[in-house]
Design an enzyme around this catalytic site. Structure first.
Site, short mmCIF file in Angstrom:
data_model
loop_
_atom_site.label_atom_id
_atom_site.label_comp_id
_atom_site.label_asym_id
_atom_site.label_seq_id
_atom_site.Cartn_x
_atom_site.Cartn_y
_atom_site.Cartn_z
N LEU A 108 0.81 -1.22 0.00
CA LEU A 108 0.00 0.00 0.00
C LEU A 108 0.84 1.27 0.00
O LEU A 108 0.44 2.27 -0.59
CB LEU A 108 -0.94 0.00 1.21
CG LEU A 108 -1.94 -1.15 1.28
CD1 LEU A 108 -2.78 -1.06 2.54
CD2 LEU A 108 -2.84 -1.17 0.05
N GLY A 109 1.96 1.26 0.66
CA GLY A 109 2.77 2.47 0.75
C GLY A 109 4.09 2.19 1.43
O GLY A 109 4.35 1.10 1.95
N GLY A 111 7.19 4.43 3.76
CA GLY A 111 7.66 5.64 4.42
C GLY A 111 9.12 5.54 4.79
O GLY A 111 9.84 4.63 4.35
N SER A 112 9.55 6.49 5.59
CA SER A 112 10.95 6.50 5.98
C SER A 112 11.27 5.43 7.02
O SER A 112 12.42 5.01 7.14
CB SER A 112 11.31 7.88 6.55
OG SER A 112 10.46 8.20 7.65
N GLY A 114 9.01 2.51 7.57
CA GLY A 114 8.41 1.21 7.35
C GLY A 114 7.62 1.12 6.07
O GLY A 114 7.46 2.11 5.33
N VAL A 116 3.90 -0.56 4.37
CA VAL A 116 2.53 -0.95 4.71
C VAL A 116 2.02 -1.91 3.64
O VAL A 116 2.12 -1.61 2.44
CB VAL A 116 1.61 0.27 4.84
CG1 VAL A 116 0.21 -0.16 5.27
CG2 VAL A 116 2.19 1.27 5.84
N ASP A 224 3.39 15.64 11.26
CA ASP A 224 3.49 15.03 9.93
C ASP A 224 2.12 14.96 9.27
O ASP A 224 1.75 13.94 8.68
CB ASP A 224 4.11 13.63 10.03
CG ASP A 224 4.65 13.14 8.69
OD1 ASP A 224 4.82 13.98 7.77
OD2 ASP A 224 4.91 11.93 8.56
N ASP A 243 -0.42 7.41 10.89
CA ASP A 243 1.04 7.58 10.99
C ASP A 243 1.40 8.48 12.18
O ASP A 243 1.71 9.67 12.03
CB ASP A 243 1.60 8.16 9.70
CG ASP A 243 3.11 7.95 9.60
OD1 ASP A 243 3.72 7.54 10.60
OD2 ASP A 243 3.67 8.21 8.53
#
Length: 533
Positions: A108-109, A111-112, A114, A116, A224, A243
């Site tokens: 799904l995505g 980030g810095s 982890g 998902v 964020d 998040d």
């Protein structure tokens, strides 16, 4: 089909419109503080061993999945995750707890900290989202910093406008967090719809302000807030904050324990090292500007400074109403002290109207649901009453039918003259009788008058074919015994019954014999020939 892209901000070529910082400002300008290790270990007694550091942990203990939870901090016993039936079957394959319990469907995505994934639970088949940390635990302090996000998720999981957290565990020096699966992010929603109605933007702003207020009431800041970190629920209406990796207490944030988020949404005072709740208000305001104007936010440069000094491009801002313009400009004021708080924004007349509307709709939906439930209950009881009444009615009719007296049917005897023209001739009774035979025949009533018209009583050509169930056996007695039998029956009964031959009409009926016609019902087997006597 031509693909639409978000329009970039216009370039400024005049230096007087550039907001450069002078040398005095540059001397006082601080670089954004980096995330430092914390002096405490936020570890749950139920799942973690405080007496051992990560480096001293054995390899076997790191390979076991340990549940992480701060809800039952009073427990001192360490426990591992329970094994499901599916996990027990896959345990011999040396798979991780994540691979044993979930089926990975899609990414799904990222980030810095982890990634998902969309997963399906092998036990119940439900869909969830699981966030897996990218980096291994480099030490106990780094591990404690990652576990702090679990604490924040558990703290805000019950709020309507915060993502629902389910559980977390650690294995192989990685952190796993299981959460509810939402439909999409607000960034994906904007790219799909491109032009979002302003009424929908007001509803999104209301949801995010309510979620942000729940953080600010606990003296926490998000740091964020952006479109990627806002998720739309399964109802396709409710927006939820997600998040919480950078969420921190305001008092600790100013002591250089905080990390800034995305530079496109960053408040200007963050560069000076000042962290406050107003920074979240600025990030939310510029996110609403991006959502309402469908513009591409810059990550740095002179246009970035333009937005931080309250100068909004007219070609974008003119597309929205003055009321929404006023709210966005107030949220993006350069001075943090002049920005409204989340509670003050929620008291805006437009947002107050939406809250009342939502409350009325919620009450109406609750009333309609309760009405539907009560209607089903009432209808069920009525159906039970109908069934009971119908059963009682059937029982009553059955009782009446059983109590009805049974009357024997008597033969009808009608005395008619044998000849209308003759006088003084004895009357001939018309006797009703039923033919009974060995062959099963539908009940058929025959009358003696049918044979008193001068026709041959044995000629059945005009009588019609009766409904015979089985076939009639053929005569095998060469016709002689059957002829004698018929002649005897006719002679014994006679074609006429005279009343004067008996003492009473009833005696005439008693002397009449039942005619057995079962042997000649199907067809005429032979022709009767009487000899002249």
């Amino acid at each position: 089909m031509e693909k639409h892209h978000r329009l970039p901000l216009p370039e400024l070529h005049d230096d007087k419109h550039r907001h450069k910082q002078c040398n005095g400002e540059n001397s006082n300008r601080f670089r954004p503080p980096k995330y430092k290790t914390r002096g405490y270990v936020a570890v749950d007694n139920n799942n973690l061993n405080r007496s051992q550091s990560l480096g001293s942990c054995s390899t076997n203990s790191s390979q076991i999945a340990h549940a992480i939870s701060f809800r039952d901090a009073g427990c001192s016993d360490s426990s591992t995750l329970p094994s499901s039936p599916v996990q027990a079957e896959l345990s011999t394959l040396s798979l991780s707890h994540f691979e044993q319990c979930f089926e990975r469907l899609a990414k799904l995505g990222e980030g810095s900290f982890g990634e998902v994934f969309q997963v399906r639970d092998r036990s119940d088949g439900q869909l969830y989202a699981v966030k897996i940390s990218k980096q291994l635990f480099r030490g106990e302090q780094y591990r404690a910093e990652r576990l702090e996000e679990v604490r924040r998720y558990e703290e805000f999981s019950g709020h309507e406008n915060c993502i629902r957290f389910i559980r977390a565990w650690e294995q192989y020096d990685r952190l796993y967090m299981q959460m509810e699966l939402c439909r999409e992010s607000l960034e994906q929603y904007l790219l799909r719809c491109q032009r979002i109605p302003e009424e929908r933007i007001w509803h999104i702003l209301l949801d995010l302000l309510r979620g942000l207020k729940s953080l600010h009431d606990r003296n926490l800041i998000h740091l964020d807030i952006k479109l990627d970190n806002v998720l739309i629920g399964e109802d396709d209406e409710t927006c939820k904050l997600a998040d919480f990796g950078l969420v921190i207490d305001v008092d600790r944030a100013n002591s250089h324990h905080a990390t800034e988020g995305d530079s496109r949404y960053m408040a200007p005072e963050i560069l000076q090292g000042h962290f406050s709740k107003a920074a979240d208000i600025f990030s939310l305001g510029i996110a609403m500007l991006e959502l309402a104007c469908y513009m591409d936010l810059p990550s740095n440069g002179p246009l970035w400074h333009e937005l931080r000094h309250g100068i909004l491009p007219e070609e974008f801002i003119n597309k929205i109403s003055l009321e929404l313009q006023s709210v966005i400009k107030s949220m993006m004021k350069p001075d943090p002290a002049q920005r409204p708080t989340a509670e003050q924004l929620l008291s805006h007349p437009k947002l107050q109207y939406l809250q009342k509307k939502r409350k009325s709709l919620m009450n109406f939906s609750m009333l309609s649901r309760s009405f539907r439930r009560s209607r089903r209950a009432v209808w069920g009881r009525m159906c039970n009453w109908k069934t009971a009444a119908f059963r009682y009615l059937l029982y009553f009719l059955e009782v009446l039918h059983l109590c009805k007296p049974i009357t024997a049917s008597q033969p009808n005897i009608n005395i008619v003259p044998s000849s209308p023209s003759s006088k003084g001739v004895p009357l001939v009774p018309q006797v009703e009788f039923q033919l009974v035979g060995s062959t099963p025949i539908a009940n058929r009533d025959c009358y003696a008058s049918d044979f008193l018209s001068g026709e041959d009583p044995l000629d059945l050509s005009n009588q019609g074919s009766p409904n015979v169930i089985n076939s009639t056996p053929l005569n095998t007695n060469q016709g002689k015994s059957r002829l004698d039998l018929l002649k005897n029956n006719v002679d014994s009964m006679g074609r006429y019954v005279h009343v004067h031959d008996f003492e009473s009409p009833c005696s005439a009926l008693s002397s009449a014999k039942v005619l057995d016609t079962s042997s000649f019902r199907r067809k005429k087997l032979f022709v009767l020939e009487y000899d002249d006597e």
